[in-house]
Design a protein around this motif. Structure first.
Motif, PDB file in Angstrom:
ATOM      1  N   ARG A  17       0.873  -1.176   0.000  1.00 50.94           N
ATOM      2  CA  ARG A  17       0.000   0.000   0.000  1.00 50.94           C
ATOM      3  C   ARG A  17       0.908   1.223   0.000  1.00 50.94           C
ATOM      4  O   ARG A  17       1.846   1.304   0.798  1.00 50.94           O
ATOM      5  CB  ARG A  17      -0.888  -0.003   1.239  1.00 50.94           C
ATOM      6  CG  ARG A  17      -1.912   1.107   1.260  1.00 50.94           C
ATOM      7  CD  ARG A  17      -2.728   1.087   2.537  1.00 50.94           C
ATOM      8  NE  ARG A  17      -3.199  -0.236   2.875  1.00 50.94           N
ATOM      9  CZ  ARG A  17      -4.463  -0.632   2.805  1.00 50.94           C
ATOM     10  NH1 ARG A  17      -5.393   0.203   2.420  1.00 50.94           N
ATOM     11  NH2 ARG A  17      -4.811  -1.854   3.156  1.00 50.94           N
ATOM     12  N   THR A  18       0.634   2.170  -0.890  1.00 51.23           N
ATOM     13  CA  THR A  18       1.438   3.387  -0.967  1.00 51.23           C
ATOM     14  C   THR A  18       1.317   4.154   0.352  1.00 51.23           C
ATOM     15  O   THR A  18       0.205   4.410   0.815  1.00 51.23           O
ATOM     16  CB  THR A  18       0.982   4.274  -2.131  1.00 51.23           C
ATOM     17  OG1 THR A  18       1.039   3.516  -3.343  1.00 51.23           O
ATOM     18  CG2 THR A  18       1.854   5.506  -2.275  1.00 51.23           C
ATOM     19  N   PRO A  19       2.450   4.518   0.970  1.00 52.39           N
ATOM     20  CA  PRO A  19       2.415   5.235   2.249  1.00 52.39           C
ATOM     21  C   PRO A  19       1.697   6.579   2.142  1.00 52.39           C
ATOM     22  O   PRO A  19       1.661   7.206   1.073  1.00 52.39           O
ATOM     23  CB  PRO A  19       3.900   5.466   2.572  1.00 52.39           C
ATOM     24  CG  PRO A  19       4.630   4.432   1.782  1.00 52.39           C
ATOM     25  CD  PRO A  19       3.822   4.214   0.551  1.00 52.39           C
ATOM     26  N   ALA A  25      -1.298   8.086  -2.134  1.00 48.62           N
ATOM     27  CA  ALA A  25      -1.421   7.448  -0.818  1.00 48.62           C
ATOM     28  C   ALA A  25      -2.602   6.488  -0.789  1.00 48.62           C
ATOM     29  O   ALA A  25      -3.698   6.819  -1.229  1.00 48.62           O
ATOM     30  CB  ALA A  25      -1.588   8.501   0.260  1.00 48.62           C
ATOM     31  N   GLY A  26      -2.341   5.284  -0.306  1.00 53.49           N
ATOM     32  CA  GLY A  26      -3.384   4.277  -0.165  1.00 53.49           C
ATOM     33  C   GLY A  26      -3.575   3.397  -1.376  1.00 53.49           C
ATOM     34  O   GLY A  26      -4.306   2.405  -1.312  1.00 53.49           O
ATOM     35  N   VAL A  48      -4.111  -0.807  -8.097  1.00 57.06           N
ATOM     36  CA  VAL A  48      -5.496  -0.343  -8.040  1.00 57.06           C
ATOM     37  C   VAL A  48      -5.522   0.922  -7.193  1.00 57.06           C
ATOM     38  O   VAL A  48      -4.930   0.959  -6.108  1.00 57.06           O
ATOM     39  CB  VAL A  48      -6.414  -1.423  -7.419  1.00 57.06           C
ATOM     40  CG1 VAL A  48      -7.820  -0.905  -7.230  1.00 57.06           C
ATOM     41  CG2 VAL A  48      -6.412  -2.675  -8.285  1.00 57.06           C
ATOM     42  N   GLY A  49      -6.199   1.953  -7.693  1.00 58.55           N
ATOM     43  CA  GLY A  49      -6.300   3.209  -6.953  1.00 58.55           C
ATOM     44  C   GLY A  49      -7.121   3.043  -5.683  1.00 58.55           C
ATOM     45  O   GLY A  49      -8.104   2.299  -5.662  1.00 58.55           O
ATOM     46  N   ALA A  50      -6.712   3.741  -4.636  1.00 53.29           N
ATOM     47  CA  ALA A  50      -7.407   3.641  -3.347  1.00 53.29           C
ATOM     48  C   ALA A  50      -8.885   4.002  -3.455  1.00 53.29           C
ATOM     49  O   ALA A  50      -9.734   3.268  -2.935  1.00 53.29           O
ATOM     50  CB  ALA A  50      -6.705   4.503  -2.296  1.00 53.29           C
TER      51      ALA A  50
END
Length: 114
Positions: A17-19, A25-26, A48-50
């Motif tokens: 998960r992107t910090p 982010a997310g 996949v986008g948050a």
């Protein structure tokens, strides 16, 4: 998440998960494995986008409750992942369909869609 029907399955695992301190982010990096009849494939770089993933989970909960309609999850890179879960009849039976692919080198310097 594992969806299975006999020997056929779709398995999606969270790898990263992107910090919150970085752009995107997310956003999620997923590992996706599929099997259907004699076909098998996997790819561990599906992003996949948050916001899209949150929407998918919310819509999936609603689909589970009403047992009518469909929900779709798509990757940030077009065509890498498309997973649709949908009702197939008025009794609320469910089905999954989709695609998993990526660009790869197939024995030459040229990239091809796999």
């Amino acid at each position: 998440m594992l969806l299975r029907d006999g020997e056929s399955f779709v398995e999606i695992l969270l790898l990263e998960r992107t910090p919150t301190t970085l752009p995107g982010a997310g956003d999620l990096r997923l590992s996706v494995r599929v099997a259907c009849s004699t076909f098998r494939g996997e790819y561990d770089e599906v992003w996949v986008g948050a916001p899209g993933f949150r929407d998918f989970l919310s819509e999936l909960q609603a689909l589970e409750a009403r047992r009518q309609g469909s929900v779709t999850l798509e990757s940030m890179s077009p065509g890498e992942l498309m997973l649709e879960i949908r009702s197939t009849d008025r009794a609320g039976h469910m089905a999954a369909s989709g695609q998993l692919g990526r660009w790869c080198c197939a024995g030459s310097d040229e990239m091809s869609w796999c």
